[in-house]
Motif scaffolding. Sequence first.
Motif, PDB file in Angstrom:
ATOM      1  N   GLU A   1       1.009  -0.923   0.218  1.00 28.13           N
ATOM      2  CA  GLU A   1      -0.185  -0.255  -0.302  1.00 28.13           C
ATOM      3  C   GLU A   1       0.801   1.207   0.046  1.00 28.13           C
ATOM      4  OE1 GLU A   1      -2.685  -0.051   3.589  1.00 28.13           O
ATOM      5  OE2 GLU A   1      -3.944  -1.662   2.064  1.00 28.13           O
TER       6      GLU A   1
ATOM      7  N   VAL B   1      -0.359   1.542  -3.591  1.00 29.52           N
ATOM      8  CA  VAL B   1      -1.953   1.373  -3.927  1.00 29.52           C
ATOM      9  C   VAL B   1      -2.258   3.178  -3.457  1.00 29.52           C
ATOM     10  CG1 VAL B   1      -4.196   0.179  -3.378  1.00 29.52           C
ATOM     11  CG2 VAL B   1      -2.252  -0.630  -3.961  1.00 29.52           C
ATOM     12  N   ASN B   2      -2.478   2.952  -2.042  1.00 25.31           N
ATOM     13  CA  ASN B   2      -2.474   3.840  -1.242  1.00 25.31           C
ATOM     14  C   ASN B   2      -2.122   5.373  -0.754  1.00 25.31           C
ATOM     15  OD1 ASN B   2      -4.616   1.947   0.331  1.00 25.31           O
ATOM     16  ND2 ASN B   2      -4.184   2.663   2.507  1.00 25.31           N
ATOM     17  N   LEU B   3      -0.803   5.303  -2.287  1.00 26.49           N
ATOM     18  CA  LEU B   3      -0.731   6.817  -2.098  1.00 26.49           C
ATOM     19  C   LEU B   3      -0.979   7.408  -3.465  1.00 26.49           C
ATOM     20  CD1 LEU B   3       3.215   5.855  -2.201  1.00 26.49           C
ATOM     21  CD2 LEU B   3       1.894   6.725  -0.133  1.00 26.49           C
ATOM     22  N   ARG B   4      -2.081   6.277  -4.569  1.00 25.06           N
ATOM     23  CA  ARG B   4      -2.525   7.234  -5.451  1.00 25.06           C
ATOM     24  C   ARG B   4      -3.507   8.344  -5.805  1.00 25.06           C
ATOM     25  NH1 ARG B   4      -4.503   1.366  -8.495  1.00 25.06           N
ATOM     26  NH2 ARG B   4      -2.708   0.358  -8.429  1.00 25.06           N
ATOM     27  N   GLU B   5      -3.653   8.911  -6.248  1.00 27.11           N
ATOM     28  CA  GLU B   5      -4.516  10.086  -5.745  1.00 27.11           C
ATOM     29  C   GLU B   5      -5.858   9.648  -6.521  1.00 27.11           C
ATOM     30  OE1 GLU B   5      -5.217  13.176  -5.353  1.00 27.11           O
ATOM     31  OE2 GLU B   5      -3.619  13.564  -3.922  1.00 27.11           O
ATOM     32  N   VAL B   6      -7.195   9.415  -5.100  1.00 28.46           N
ATOM     33  CA  VAL B   6      -8.512   8.441  -5.513  1.00 28.46           C
ATOM     34  C   VAL B   6      -9.162  10.341  -6.061  1.00 28.46           C
ATOM     35  CG1 VAL B   6     -10.233   8.185  -4.576  1.00 28.46           C
ATOM     36  CG2 VAL B   6      -7.928   6.832  -4.356  1.00 28.46           C
ATOM     37  N   PRO B   7      -9.962  10.509  -7.133  1.00 28.98           N
ATOM     38  CA  PRO B   7     -10.889  11.349  -7.462  1.00 28.98           C
ATOM     39  C   PRO B   7     -11.832  11.798  -6.065  1.00 28.98           C
ATOM     40  CG  PRO B   7     -10.926  10.017  -8.660  1.00 28.98           C
ATOM     41  CD  PRO B   7      -9.991   9.219  -7.795  1.00 28.98           C
ATOM     42  N   LYS B   8     -11.977  12.561  -6.374  1.00 29.39           N
ATOM     43  CA  LYS B   8     -12.965  13.446  -4.856  1.00 29.39           C
ATOM     44  C   LYS B   8     -14.347  13.484  -5.229  1.00 29.39           C
ATOM     45  CE  LYS B   8      -9.292  14.389  -1.479  1.00 29.39           C
ATOM     46  NZ  LYS B   8      -8.483  14.698  -0.143  1.00 29.39           N
TER      47      LYS B   8
END
Lengths: 360, 135
Positions: free
Chosen positions: B105, B128-135
Amino acid sequence: MSYKLPMGPYHPGLEEPYKLEMICEGETISDAKLHIGFNFRGIEHLAETRNYVQLIALMERVCGICSFIHTLTLSQALEKLTGLEPPPRALYIRVIMAELERLHSHVLWAGIAAKLMGFKTMFMACFAYREQVMDILQAISGNRVNYSMNRIGGVNRDITDPAAILEMVKQLESAIARELVPVFTSSSTARSRCAGVGILTREKAVSCGVVGPTARASGVAQDLRRAAPYAAYAEMDFEVPVQPDGDVRARLLVRALELLESCRILRQALDKLPAGDFNCGEPKLVFMTGTAISRVEAPRGEVLYSVSWKQNSRNPSRVHVRTPTYANMPAVRWMVQGARVADAPLIQASVDPCYSCTDR
Amino acid sequence: MKAIDPLIERLEVGDVAADMSGVKWFAAGDLDPRQLAQSLRQQGARFVTITAYELPGAEGFCLEYLWDLNGQLLGFSCRVANKTVPSIFDISEAADWIEREIHEEFAIEFTGRKYEPLLLREGDTLGVNLREVPK
């Protein structure tokens, strides 16, 4: 000559998707490797994009069986960050819901274990009992799976007629005590199929850090309801069943006895349900900067939530969830060593694995 | 004598403070996670989990180790330099899956151990947890 025998990720002997890669000598398993992640959803990372209302709805979906426990653990953490204290009635309702969820989970597991033992009549009987528990959960929450009961500062719905729920619980308790528990504690079928199978020694249980009934069946007497009480558990009188043998039968016995203890807690909580509000109303929530950690004893063992928030932020900056199956499942490797291949499905099921939780 | 007193003595840490959750946080100073893990295992503590945090800016990462001693949660915080930290897997096998998960992650390397994919599949990109997630 040794050979590899893969079981899963989709296999009739497994209830959920994971892969057990066994190394066998003839019919005996000499070692095994576990592979998980087939339904990894990245919920922890997704949680960082959700506000507190969405967050509760999201985390309720980490697990379909202990959905209440997940929102309870999360709500307790969020209450620490907001300084809101749920009223006593809400704490009792949380105990009632948590114990009903334990009943539902243990009876479901008992049915699956009975099926894997080749005792299919008992499987059908267990699922009939489970329906009764689901009826009670539905009578309280209006839902059968995701109950939407928890909120920051209490619960969303009251128990308006505790006497009627108490009556349903008493009927269920009588049926469980009369028909279900004796089958698992004293029938020769259960004994011959489970005794001495899938042993996890106390030393290995401690070393693997297993939790819940899996730990208690290996002689590790830990239960957060007793060791670190939350909600209204400090006011409940109950026993923590512990068995020393560490085999499948011990895990069966612990859960069977826990069914009766859950009914005992339910009777007390419904009898003593305090009057008053069941939540804190609609106060303006102000989150303080920091990390709150909350733990709850789920049906399968300890669930831990670590929630970090920055003041004035809409979303958490980090949510970490440690589920009980995540702690318990690696121990299956040690349980199956030396076991017969035919016992592998029953041994892995004896942990009561939840891959929805593990692959969160 | 409280159960954690011998631990405080053994680790030679004077400062143990409880946070809002009742977790007792040890100011571990120069102790590394392996020394802590060894002392905690000898004391009969149960490993619970490690929580990884990405720190703001270019500060890197922080790992929080949580252990349970007779129902009391004990916490130790550790800064991660150069994205590497010594593994405690050989001291506490309960740390196996969470070290592998954090590796996948946050792309943090736990030194002194081998990896096999846990939540990701062979060849998937770490972090995985460093990816940008669209808000």
